[in-house]
Design an enzyme around this catalytic site. Structure first.
Site, mmCIF file in Angstrom:
data_model
loop_
_atom_site.group_PDB
_atom_site.id
_atom_site.type_symbol
_atom_site.label_atom_id
_atom_site.label_comp_id
_atom_site.label_asym_id
_atom_site.label_seq_id
_atom_site.Cartn_x
_atom_site.Cartn_y
_atom_site.Cartn_z
ATOM 1 C CD GLU A 1 -2.837 -0.654 2.620
ATOM 2 O OE1 GLU A 1 -2.727 0.446 3.220
ATOM 3 O OE2 GLU A 1 -3.582 -1.559 3.028
ATOM 4 C CE LYS B 1 -10.167 2.432 5.164
ATOM 5 N NZ LYS B 1 -8.772 2.274 4.694
ATOM 6 C CD GLU C 1 -7.341 5.638 7.245
ATOM 7 O OE1 GLU C 1 -7.701 4.712 6.485
ATOM 8 O OE2 GLU C 1 -6.149 5.805 7.592
#
Length: 397
Positions: free
Chosen positions: A288, A345, A351
């Site tokens: 990520e 999220k 986020e």
């Protein structure tokens, strides 16, 4: 491993046709496909250098079928999901896209406790979808170590072993790579890069995983976020250094290596920790990385311009197919986070704003594609938008 050898006689054209028929028969027969261990067409878990995370903690993103058409249009071949949702696996069937599925954290303890449960999970969520859905990897857990749940941390290695045992018994280890992504919470420090080590409290759980991954040739999977580092200390971190923009960089006083971006420095910090722990041959893969286009008031640096700059420069950096100062010959591969903004999220505002695309398919931030507001898989406006977004995301493997 069962190897298949073909002896080609003088009548080459006829024999070649026979070989192609045999290979085709094996490929399209799941029983034969598995029994031959895929030795004649072993596929790597990552094709090229660039992929994307397809997170779905949202109630308003496009259906999986439309997502597949978008991914194919912009030529992103490597895709990672965080579960094994069967609607997604169905949509990916026949697409040719390479998929890494996730055994989510809420399944880790049960899979650790039972080899039978691991076999059941692999059969249901991996084997039964092959070969039409190109599942190439299983990520066991996500950022488990350093997350604060000691029972979960203790269960991770057992879950990894049991999933691998299931793959081995099903003769799928030549096709499916197993991994477990970590956050930077596993490190005691990361500056300068060469001084990085694993936390003592984490290493008791990390060591058996690293031992095992060394034996089966799995990478060290790391989630890297220069944005998070920058927003935590904007007074001392140069924004240009975090965004791959021109800057003076830093010099590691121990190795005398120069870094002109934080992304490379954080990867080399991981390599330093691996070296110090005795795993110098293990490869780091970035599972990520991304930059938020929006966030809470105290989240310095979260903006559309910075998100565009980071993701655009990240793509350019990956397409160069080069390594880092500490590992110049090991090409960096990375999954960008993420495909969509995810409105459900939890956590800080950032986020919910890491996506390249909004829920309706429009781009999340300006990359020079003015006038494009929506994306619809079956419409002519979708075709126009995808063609233009292709200029930003096109992967030339």
């Amino acid at each position: 491993m069962l190897l298949v050898f073909f002896i080609i006689p003088i009548h080459f054209p006829h024999c070649l046709a026979f070989v192609l028929i045999v290979v085709s028969a094996i490929y399209h027969n799941p029983v034969l496909y598995n029994s031959y261990s895929l030795s004649i067409w072993t596929v790597r878990a990552f094709t090229g250098t660039y992929g994307v995370n397809y997170g779905r903690i949202a109630d308003n993103i496009p259906a999986p079928e439309k997502v597949v058409s978008l991914l194919k249009a912009v030529k992103i071949k490597n895709v990672k999901i965080y579960d094994s949702d069967h609607d997604v696996l169905t949509a990916f069937k026949g697409s040719g896209l390479e998929l890494v599925v996730g055994l989510s954290n809420d399944h880790v303890k049960e899979v650790n406790a039972s080899e039978d449960r691991a076999m059941e999970w692999v059969k249901e969520n991996v084997q039964s979808w092959l070969p039409d859905t190109h599942i190439r990897g299983i990520a066991v857990g996500n950022e488990v170590l350093g997350g604060g749940d000691q029972d979960l941390e203790a269960a991770l290695f057992g879950a990894i072993k049991n999933v691998y045992k299931a793959l081995s018994r099903l003769q799928l280890t030549d096709l499916i790579q197993i991994s477990s992504p970590h956050s930077q919470a596993v490190f005691a420090n990361s500056y300068p890069p060469s001084n990085c080590t694993f936390k003592d409290s984490i290493f008791q759980y990390m060591k058996p995983i690293l031992d095992f991954f060394s034996k089966i040739d799995s990478p060290f999977s790391l989630n890297i976020y220069p944005f998070i580092a920058y927003k935590s200390d904007p007074q001392h971190i140069d924004l240009n250094y975090a965004l791959f923009q021109p800057n003076h960089g830093i010099l590691d006083p121990i190795t005398n290596l120069h870094y002109d971006n934080m992304f490379d420095a954080e990867i080399d910090a991981a390599y330093a920790a691996l070296d110090a722990a005795g795993y110098g041959k293990m490869v780091v893969e970035v599972t990520e990385t991304g930059w938020a286009s929006s966030g809470d008031e105290d989240e310095t640096g979260a903006s559309p311009q910075n998100a565009r700059t980071y993701n655009y420069n990240l793509r350019k950096r990956l397409f160069k197919r080069k390594g880092t100062p500490r590992r110049p010959k090991i090409v960096i591969k990375a999954y960008m986070f993420a495909l969509f903004n995810e409105d459900l999220k939890p956590g800080p505002g950032s986020e919910r704003h890491y996506g390249l695309f909004e829920a309706d398919g429009s781009i999340s931030y300006d990359i020079g594609l003015s006038g494009l507001s929506t994306w619809h898989a079956s419409s002519s406006s979708h075709s126009l938008k995808v063609t233009m977004v292709f200029q930003f995301l096109s992967l030339r493997s």
